[in-house]
Design an enzyme around this catalytic site. Structure first.
Site, short mmCIF file in Angstrom:
data_model
loop_
_atom_site.label_atom_id
_atom_site.label_comp_id
_atom_site.label_asym_id
_atom_site.label_seq_id
_atom_site.Cartn_x
_atom_site.Cartn_y
_atom_site.Cartn_z
N ASP A 214 49.86 13.56 13.72
CA ASP A 214 51.27 13.97 13.88
C ASP A 214 51.38 15.47 14.13
O ASP A 214 52.25 15.95 14.87
CB ASP A 214 52.07 13.66 12.61
CG ASP A 214 52.17 12.17 12.32
OD1 ASP A 214 51.12 11.55 12.03
OD2 ASP A 214 53.29 11.63 12.35
N ARG A 259 39.27 8.10 5.28
CA ARG A 259 39.46 8.00 6.74
C ARG A 259 40.07 9.27 7.31
O ARG A 259 40.75 10.02 6.61
CB ARG A 259 40.36 6.81 7.07
CG ARG A 259 41.72 6.86 6.38
CD ARG A 259 42.47 5.54 6.60
NE ARG A 259 43.81 5.57 6.08
CZ ARG A 259 44.18 5.09 4.90
NH1 ARG A 259 43.28 4.57 4.10
NH2 ARG A 259 45.44 5.15 4.52
N SER A 260 39.82 9.47 8.60
CA SER A 260 40.42 10.59 9.33
C SER A 260 41.51 10.02 10.24
O SER A 260 42.10 8.97 9.91
CB SER A 260 39.33 11.34 10.10
OG SER A 260 39.85 12.51 10.69
N GLN A 261 41.78 10.68 11.34
CA GLN A 261 42.74 10.22 12.35
C GLN A 261 42.32 10.84 13.67
O GLN A 261 41.39 11.65 13.69
CB GLN A 261 44.17 10.64 11.95
CG GLN A 261 45.03 9.48 11.48
CD GLN A 261 46.50 9.85 11.32
OE1 GLN A 261 46.87 11.01 11.29
NE2 GLN A 261 47.34 8.84 11.23
N ARG A 334 43.96 -0.25 0.79
CA ARG A 334 44.49 1.11 0.91
C ARG A 334 45.50 1.31 -0.22
O ARG A 334 46.44 0.50 -0.34
CB ARG A 334 45.18 1.30 2.27
CG ARG A 334 44.24 1.37 3.46
CD ARG A 334 45.02 1.28 4.76
NE ARG A 334 45.76 0.03 4.83
CZ ARG A 334 46.91 -0.15 5.47
NH1 ARG A 334 47.48 0.85 6.12
NH2 ARG A 334 47.52 -1.32 5.47
N GLY A 367 45.27 5.76 13.95
CA GLY A 367 46.63 6.26 14.14
C GLY A 367 47.56 5.16 14.65
O GLY A 367 48.76 5.24 14.47
N ASP A 369 48.40 2.07 13.62
CA ASP A 369 48.35 1.02 12.61
C ASP A 369 49.71 0.36 12.52
O ASP A 369 50.64 0.99 12.09
CB ASP A 369 47.87 1.53 11.26
CG ASP A 369 48.45 2.90 10.88
OD1 ASP A 369 48.70 3.72 11.77
OD2 ASP A 369 48.65 3.13 9.68
N GLU A 568 60.92 7.86 14.01
CA GLU A 568 59.49 7.95 14.30
C GLU A 568 59.11 7.17 15.55
O GLU A 568 58.12 7.47 16.19
CB GLU A 568 58.67 7.44 13.11
CG GLU A 568 58.95 5.99 12.80
CD GLU A 568 57.95 5.35 11.85
OE1 GLU A 568 56.89 5.93 11.60
OE2 GLU A 568 58.25 4.25 11.36
N GLU A 583 54.61 -2.38 8.65
CA GLU A 583 54.48 -2.51 7.20
C GLU A 583 55.61 -1.86 6.40
O GLU A 583 55.68 -2.02 5.20
CB GLU A 583 53.19 -1.82 6.75
CG GLU A 583 51.95 -2.38 7.37
CD GLU A 583 50.70 -1.73 6.81
OE1 GLU A 583 50.60 -0.49 6.90
OE2 GLU A 583 49.86 -2.43 6.29
#
Ligand code: NAG
Ligand code: NAG
Ligand code: NAG
Ligand code: NAG
Ligand code: NAG
Ligand code: NAG
Ligand code: NAG
Length: 613
Positions: A214, A259-261, A334, A367, A369, A568, A583
């Site tokens: 982001d 985790r990364s992105q 998660r 990213g 998801d 978003e 989600e």
């Protein structure tokens, strides 16, 4: 049983150096092993297969492992499970609880829970209310220190409606800039926030912390807003994360440590340097950006033919290829989507917890998801998520741009040259260019490369544009092929923008949802095609880029006029309507939407017209 993972990188010696991630590798192995065995002994064999290449026996860090979070309240354990799976649910959104700071030391809370949990009338909802503060209590909203109401780059907009919109969007930075409240009584171990050193810009809504990718569009907007101090602070937070964790986590919460992105930090620094001319940031940044690149170039993020986590070795990939994928390892749901992931495991057809939870976390690392893009077997059901077996076209496009930028900086680029890094990044660029041209050909159809099925994923086109927006790639392919690929993009523009995919699945990164990153890469791809083409074709591509830009301004403007909010994601089938699916409910704010809107208003100031709502 350890099998040596061969390293085929252009600079083998460099990767043989011990990276900071390695010291966490063995700890993580132990933690996962214990946690997992208590859950499912029968799947021990799977665990061993998945992990056998993690310890290659000779101490060389050929594998990247993320430091997992073992915090007994925010990341794993019985208490977290009891809270997140309580019936009825304590909160509408699973993320709420893990963002709530403790009122007393975590061990005291856990002891109280153990003492009370079996007593008659134990009420977990009351227990949580008693021991935790509201989500986000540790942060305050602050006005950026360099904020001015009417920055020059927006004042130049001639169109009154658009100029007013620009000022309104600009003003929202005051709602989204956050800072820790240092007089908040509870110390760092009592909360899930990562203690970043500077104020930061949050996306908004449930996203109360900074998010990795982001921030790429947030920085673009901050630079248009002349918030250069805030932009630099933001970048320093991300660089701090590399120093602290060896990579940039998904977001600034300890529960995102697995985790990364999409790795856009180098490109953010490039945007900052280009806008400000301030090369001083590179003095410290180059080493950290190099460290982040090393993290991505270890297996299993690096796709190697010798990697045993790849179930079927596709013959097209050879040992000299430079290609990447997303990959997260975890045997737990998660934390911020605990209930959702638990339900997914239960409804999956016998997937092991390690396999299911790792696939879900890997999907989050992308990213996107979630999206049918990551689902196996043409499924539209999340239980088929299988992102680790996809070589994503946009991840490789981003890394190619990262490597090219690092090459420029270390070879000349305004800094003292660094000959060894210059050679290394030169090699990454030429090797990866060869690989992406081979694996993601422009013709006949561009899409992700699937490791387990050996076919192109033609059902999806959105991220095509990230590679199409990459100059190194464009220079390496036939112009007619490139134009053909751009034309596929052009034929899929809808009234509300470019959709994430053409599949209607109910997932949020599918039709009909439109997201800022997709619009951005589409615009950049069309502008690059325009630059490389001649005459009327060049004009036509530019006109299409402007039309996507105008559509995005129209949809965000009309949504703002009717709701006073920025979302978003939006619905491509309507003008100004928020998107849906996934989600959680649609969030307002919203960092990357605002960033992209300001970037478009600045770039196309003289070509945009008053939106027709
Ligand atoms: C549990 O506590 C919550 C919050 O204090 C309260 O709203 C709820 O009614 C309680 N439930 C029961 C069964 O007592
Ligand atoms: C941007 O902000 C800086 C102070 O942070 C100021 O010196 C400069 O004049 C501003 N530039 C423009 C174009 O407004
Ligand atoms: C900061 O935290 C202190 C202590 O919890 C609290 O009294 C104060 O209201 C907080 N400040 C803000 C601006 O939230
Ligand atoms: C895809 O289908 C195959 C064959 O039915 C099955 O074995 C495999 O587990 C499925 N993959 C996923 C990720 O669901
Ligand atoms: C290389 O970096 C310098 C300094 O940031 C910049 O001025 C130049 O445009 C860059 N060149 C390329 C080809 O990106
Ligand atoms: C920004 O915050 C103010 C004050 O809390 C609020 O009135 C306004 O609606 C917010 N603006 C947006 C676009 O979220
Ligand atoms: C998107 O907008 C169309 C047209 O208004 C509508 O039919 C559809 O239900 C919307 N989809 C979502 C997911 O909001």
């Amino acid at each position: 049983m350890a099998e040596e993972a061969t390293d085929y990188s252009p600079s083998k010696t460099l990767l043989a150096e011990v990276s900071s991630n390695e010291r966490f590798a063995h700890r993580r192995f132990a933690v996962l092993g214990v946690a997992f065995c208590t859950v499912c002994l029968a799947a021990m064999a799977t665990l061993m297969i998945l992990y056998h290449n993690l310890d290659d026996g000779n101490g060389s860090p050929s594998t990247s492992l993320l430091r997992s979070c073992t915090h007994p309240i925010y990341c794993t354990g019985e208490f977290l499970q009891a809270v997140q799976l309580a019936q009825p649910a304590l909160f509408l959104d699973s993320k709420t609880f893990v963002d709530m700071p403790c009122r007393s030391p975590p061990q005291d809370i856990l002891d109280a829970f153990q003492a009370q949990r079996n007593s008659a009338g134990f009420n977990i909802s009351a227990f949580v209310q008693q021991h935790f503060d509201a989500a986000g209590s540790e942060v305050m909203t602050v006005t950026p220190p360099d904020f001015v109401p009417n920055p020059q780059r927006l004042s130049k907009l001639q169109n009154v409606e658009l100029r007013t919109f620009a000022y309104n969007v600009h003003a929202v930075w005051k709602n989204l800039t956050r800072q820790f409240n240092t007089s908040y009584s509870c110390g760092e171990p009592c909360m899930s926030s990562m203690p970043v050193p500077n104020p930061f810009v949050a996306p908004g809504g449930r996203f109360r912390e900074f998010y990795y990718w982001d921030t790429y569009w947030i920085i673009k907007g901050l630079l248009v807003s002349n918030l250069t101090v805030t932009a630099r602070h933001t970048l320093e937070n991300l660089l701090w994360a590399v120093k602290e964790y060896g990579f940039v986590p998904n977001g600034a919460r300890i529960y995102y440590q697995d985790r990364s992105q999409p790795p856009l930090l180098t490109l953010m620094v490039r945007d900052y340097v280009t806008a400000t001319g301030d090369l001083s940031i590179l003095t410290d940044a180059i080493d950290l950006l190099h460290q982040e690149h090393q993290f991505w170039m270890l297996t299993p993020h690096r796709v190697l033919t010798s990697d045993t986590t790849i179930t079927a070795n596709p013959t097209i990939i050879t040992s000299d290829d430079v290609l990447n994928r997303y990959y997260a390892n975890t045997a737990d749901p998660r934390p911020e989507s605990y209930r959702e992931d638990t339900v997914t495991l239960q409804s999956s057809n016998g997937r092991s917890p390690l396999d299911m939870y790792s696939s879900l976390a890997t999907g989050a690392e992308t990213g996107w998801d979630y999206s049918t893009r990551w689902f196996a077997n043409n499924s539209e059901d999340i239980t088929a998520v299988n992102a680790q077996n996809v070589v994503p076209i946009d991840l490789n496009a981003i890394l190619l741009q990262v490597e090219s930028t690092m090459k420029n900086w270390t070879c000349a680029g305004g800094l003292a040259p660094n000959p060894s890094l210059c050679t290394e990044y030169g090699n990454w660029v030429s090797s990866r260019t060869k690989s992406v041209v081979k694996v993601f050909p422009a013709n006949p159809v561009m899409g992700d490369f699937l490791l387990d099925v050996q076919s192109k994923n033609a059902k999806w086109f959105g991220a095509v544009s990230a590679l199409l927006a990459t100059p190194e790639y464009a220079n390496a392919v036939n112009l007619a092929d490139l134009q053909g690929a751009v034309n596929t993009l052009v034929t899929n523009i809808y009234p509300g923008g470019v959709p994430a995919s053409l599949t209607t699945s109910g997932q949020q990164w599918d039709f009909p949802n439109a997201w800022s990153p997709v619009q951005y890469f589409a615009i950049e791809a069309l502008e690059l095609a325009s630059q490389l083409s001649q005459g009327t074709l060049a004009t036509a591509y530019h006109t299409k880029a402007v039309s996507i830009a105008q559509t995005w301004i129209t949809t965000t403007y009309c949504g703002y006029i009717s709701t006073q909010a920025l979302f978003e994601k939006y619905n491509v089938s309507a003008t100004g309507a928020a998107g849906h699916g996934g989600e959680y409910i649609v969030q307002t704010g919203f960092g990357w939407t605002n960033g992209l809107v300001l970037w478009i208003l600045d770039k196309y100031a003289s070509e945009l017209t008053t939106p027709n709502c």
